[in-house]
Design a protein around this motif. Structure first.
Motif, PDB file in Angstrom:
ATOM      1  N   GLU A 117      33.330  73.293   9.511  1.00 49.24           N
ATOM      2  CA  GLU A 117      31.665  73.196  11.131  1.00 49.24           C
ATOM      3  C   GLU A 117      30.470  72.978  10.316  1.00 49.24           C
ATOM      4  O   GLU A 117      29.572  73.786   8.832  1.00 49.24           O
ATOM      5  N   TYR A 172      31.083  68.541  26.071  1.00 52.87           N
ATOM      6  CA  TYR A 172      32.668  68.441  25.618  1.00 52.87           C
ATOM      7  C   TYR A 172      33.672  68.359  25.815  1.00 52.87           C
ATOM      8  O   TYR A 172      34.772  68.722  25.614  1.00 52.87           O
ATOM      9  N   ALA A 210      33.574  70.650  15.936  1.00 44.10           N
ATOM     10  CA  ALA A 210      34.248  70.446  14.744  1.00 44.10           C
ATOM     11  C   ALA A 210      35.308  71.422  14.467  1.00 44.10           C
ATOM     12  O   ALA A 210      36.048  70.459  13.592  1.00 44.10           O
ATOM     13  N   THR A 211      35.335  72.218  15.279  1.00 46.08           N
ATOM     14  CA  THR A 211      36.621  72.684  15.547  1.00 46.08           C
ATOM     15  C   THR A 211      37.649  72.156  15.788  1.00 46.08           C
ATOM     16  O   THR A 211      39.005  72.169  15.345  1.00 46.08           O
ATOM     17  N   ALA A 212      37.273  71.465  17.240  1.00 40.30           N
ATOM     18  CA  ALA A 212      38.235  70.510  17.636  1.00 40.30           C
ATOM     19  C   ALA A 212      38.746  69.015  17.105  1.00 40.30           C
ATOM     20  O   ALA A 212      39.703  69.511  16.632  1.00 40.30           O
ATOM     21  N   THR A 270      29.102  72.964  16.673  1.00 38.82           N
ATOM     22  CA  THR A 270      30.388  74.026  15.668  1.00 38.82           C
ATOM     23  C   THR A 270      31.720  73.773  16.737  1.00 38.82           C
ATOM     24  O   THR A 270      32.711  73.487  15.851  1.00 38.82           O
ATOM     25  N   ARG A 271      31.485  73.934  17.599  1.00 44.87           N
ATOM     26  CA  ARG A 271      32.796  73.724  18.849  1.00 44.87           C
ATOM     27  C   ARG A 271      33.299  72.282  18.992  1.00 44.87           C
ATOM     28  O   ARG A 271      34.688  72.160  18.670  1.00 44.87           O
ATOM     29  N   SER A 325      29.577  67.745   9.603  1.00 46.56           N
ATOM     30  CA  SER A 325      30.203  68.245   9.112  1.00 46.56           C
ATOM     31  C   SER A 325      30.000  68.703   7.544  1.00 46.56           C
ATOM     32  O   SER A 325      29.452  67.685   7.084  1.00 46.56           O
ATOM     33  N   ALA A 347      38.793  69.733  13.629  1.00 47.13           N
ATOM     34  CA  ALA A 347      39.428  70.428  12.741  1.00 47.13           C
ATOM     35  C   ALA A 347      38.785  70.001  11.318  1.00 47.13           C
ATOM     36  O   ALA A 347      39.327  69.311  10.004  1.00 47.13           O
TER      37      ALA A 347
END
Length: 274
Positions: free
Chosen positions: A237, A271, A230-232, A227-228, A176, A234
């Motif tokens: 990124e 994922y 990190a978004t999940a 990256t995805r 992160s 919160a």
């Protein structure tokens, strides 16, 4: 099922495995800490205080006719692992001398190195690059030689794990906010509950197969994946270079291992791991 399960290196993975099996088989677990020994005893685990290189006398009293899971990592920052390898080989010698029924060695897919773009199944040649990977290869080879010398008295299973992920552990958290190279490198991950399902099968219904790969089936680029993730989660990124370049890096093909175990992984796509 063997009379007893002994786990040397009762850490994060062993905690999941022990929770899955402790109602079905007596478990002995080793820990270096007296505090953790007490905590394990309160969880129904017969705990033995042991650090690699210690006298094995107490540990060996539990090994006759037992399944012995060896899961002692060398430490990522340690680059001189001759002493670690020597002590692991001594532990293996003592276990075999104690008439252990089955040794399950937790290894790593890093034994194939990172300088390849090939798809690798269990027959792929080894090409370890890091000190840890070289130590795992040496221990695997020593185990195989010593079990062969022991003839039919001891079974051996080596389990090479891809990067381990679980509900309380994900590499996206350590990445992160960092700036990282090679975003086009492929990801090889496996979820802890799928590993536990495989180990349960290996322990309770041992076969003559000596080697398993455990990895999910899909291998996205890490720049896209983390990256995805990190978004999940919160969290900030990571910033990767080269994500738009063609995918590179090894692909661990574990399909034959999962099929031989009769397991369809619940987390066959990274994922789904966040």
């Amino acid at each position: 099922m063997q009379q007893k399960l002994v786990i040397s290196g009762y850490g994060w993975l062993a905690g999941y495995l022990g929770d899955a099996l402790k109602q079905h088989i007596p478990i002995v677990g080793t820990t270096r800490s007296n505090e953790k020994r007490t905590a394990l005893s309160q969880q129904g685990i017969n705990a033995v205080q042991f650090a690699l290189g210690d006298d094995t006398a107490e540990l060996c009293t539990h090994l006759s006719n037992a399944t012995f899971v060896i899961n002692i990592p060398p430490g990522r920052r340690n680059t001189d692992l001759d002493d670690f390898t020597e002590k692991m080989c001594a532990l293996i010698d003592d276990a075999i001398a104690s008439n252990v029924a089955h040794i399950v060695f937790i290894s790593t897919t890093s034994v194939y190195g990172d300088s390849t773009d090939n798809t690798l199944d269990e027959t792929a040649p080894l090409s370890p690059e890091t000190a840890s990977a070289k130590a795992h290869v040496a221990i695997e080879q020593y185990l195989s030689e010593q079990v062969d010398l022991a003839s039919s008295r001891t079974k051996l299973t080596c389990v090479r794990l891809a990067g381990l992920v679980g509900p309380d552990r994900h590499p996206a958290k350590s990445l992160s906010g960092r700036t990282v190279s090679m975003g086009n490198k492929r990801v090889n991950l496996v979820y802890v509950t799928d590993v536990v399902a495989a180990l349960t099968q290996i322990i309770t219904l041992p076969s003559d197969k000596r080697l398993y790969h455990l990895c999910s089936a899909n291998h996205p680029k890490r720049g896209e994946y983390y990256t995805r993730a990190a978004t999940a989660f919160a969290i900030p990124e990571p910033v990767f270079s080269d994500t738009d370049s063609p995918a590179c890096g090894k692909v661990i093909d574990a399909s034959a291992s999962w099929a031989s175990l009769g397991i369809t992984p619940s987390f066959n796509d990274p994922y789904t791991m966040f």
